[in-house]
Design a protein around this motif. Structure first.
Motif, short mmCIF file in Angstrom:
data_model
loop_
_atom_site.label_atom_id
_atom_site.label_comp_id
_atom_site.label_asym_id
_atom_site.label_seq_id
_atom_site.Cartn_x
_atom_site.Cartn_y
_atom_site.Cartn_z
N LEU A 111 44.26 37.36 42.20
CA LEU A 111 42.91 37.90 42.32
C LEU A 111 42.76 38.70 43.61
N LEU A 112 43.32 38.20 44.68
CA LEU A 112 43.23 38.87 45.98
C LEU A 112 43.98 40.21 45.96
N ALA A 113 45.17 40.23 45.37
CA ALA A 113 45.94 41.47 45.28
C ALA A 113 45.19 42.51 44.45
N MET A 114 44.58 42.05 43.37
CA MET A 114 43.81 42.99 42.54
C MET A 114 42.59 43.51 43.30
N GLN A 115 41.93 42.64 44.05
CA GLN A 115 40.78 43.06 44.85
C GLN A 115 41.19 44.12 45.87
N TYR A 116 42.32 43.89 46.52
CA TYR A 116 42.83 44.86 47.50
C TYR A 116 43.16 46.18 46.81
N SER A 117 43.78 46.10 45.64
CA SER A 117 44.14 47.30 44.90
C SER A 117 42.90 48.10 44.52
N TYR A 118 41.89 47.42 44.03
CA TYR A 118 40.66 48.11 43.63
C TYR A 118 39.95 48.71 44.84
N ALA A 119 39.86 47.96 45.92
CA ALA A 119 39.19 48.46 47.13
C ALA A 119 39.96 49.64 47.72
N GLY A 120 41.29 49.52 47.77
CA GLY A 120 42.11 50.60 48.30
C GLY A 120 42.05 51.84 47.44
N LYS A 140 36.49 47.47 35.99
CA LYS A 140 37.55 46.52 36.34
C LYS A 140 37.10 45.60 37.48
N GLN A 141 36.36 46.17 38.43
CA GLN A 141 35.87 45.37 39.56
C GLN A 141 34.89 44.30 39.08
N LEU A 142 34.04 44.65 38.13
CA LEU A 142 33.10 43.67 37.57
C LEU A 142 33.85 42.53 36.88
N GLU A 143 34.88 42.87 36.13
CA GLU A 143 35.69 41.85 35.47
C GLU A 143 36.35 40.94 36.50
N THR A 154 36.63 33.17 46.72
CA THR A 154 36.04 34.23 47.54
C THR A 154 37.14 35.23 47.88
N LEU A 155 36.90 36.49 47.53
CA LEU A 155 37.91 37.53 47.74
C LEU A 155 37.51 38.43 48.90
N THR A 156 38.29 38.38 49.94
CA THR A 156 38.07 39.23 51.11
C THR A 156 39.31 40.10 51.30
N VAL A 157 39.12 41.40 51.28
CA VAL A 157 40.23 42.34 51.37
C VAL A 157 41.05 42.09 52.63
N ALA A 158 40.40 41.70 53.70
CA ALA A 158 41.11 41.46 54.97
C ALA A 158 42.11 40.31 54.86
#
Length: 168
Positions: A111-120, A140-143, A154-158
């Motif tokens: 989940l974290l890797a996907m969050q980073y990918s979407y934010a990046g 995709k972000q909503l999903e 909790t997904l934090t890009v940092a």
């Protein structure tokens, strides 16, 4: 690699300068090298393909060497950062099918890797004024947000670290 704010105007200006400089250098130096070699070692048949090819190869190698040598120069800061971010996102993209499967099972790292990918990706697309696919990314972000909520993550890009991709 952390996502940082960069000056969009400076990035675009420096990217254009770097791109045009590389193209001009490649054109001029490949011609100069090949013409010098042709003058020094003429071929009676009139075919100078090998000298032209060598001129292009030497010029391309030189451009690559110069870009690598000056990648940490202040002028190249934004261009290098975007280049490295694109490489980091590409690593995630290659693992995306496995990440998506693991995310459906509630794997926090996936989940974290996907969050980073979407934010990046969102960051890069806005930086390059490539907003055509932002709607698809928003879906995709909503999903992903729903999955994170479902598994109480909790997904934090940092928090992202490239090392977590080794598990996938």
């Amino acid at each position: 690699m952390q996502l940082i704010d960069i000056d969009k105007a400076r990035y675009q200006k420096h990217l254009k300068i770097v791109f045009i400089s590389c193209a001009a250098f490649l054109a001029v130096s490949s011609l100069a090298v090949s013409q010098t070699l042709i003058a020094l070692f003429p071929d009676e048949s009139g075919s100078h393909f090998h000298w032209n090819l060598l001129g292009v190869v030497v010029s391309a190698f030189t451009v690559g060497w110069l870009l690598n040598k000056y990648r940490r120069h202040d002028f190249m800061r934004e261009v290098t950062y975007v280049w490295e971010l694109k490489q980091a996102l590409n690593k995630i993209t290659r693992k995306m099918p496995k990440l998506e499967k693991a995310a459906l099972e509630g794997n926090r790292d996936a989940l974290l890797a996907m969050q980073y990918s979407y934010a990046g990706s969102r960051f890069l697309w806005q930086l390059d004024d490539n907003t055509l696919t932002l709607d698809e990314l928003a879906i995709k972000q909503l999903e992903l947000d729903r999955l994170a909520e479902q598994f109480d993550v909790t997904l934090t890009v940092a928090d992202y670290d490239e090392k977590i991709l080794a598990a996938f």
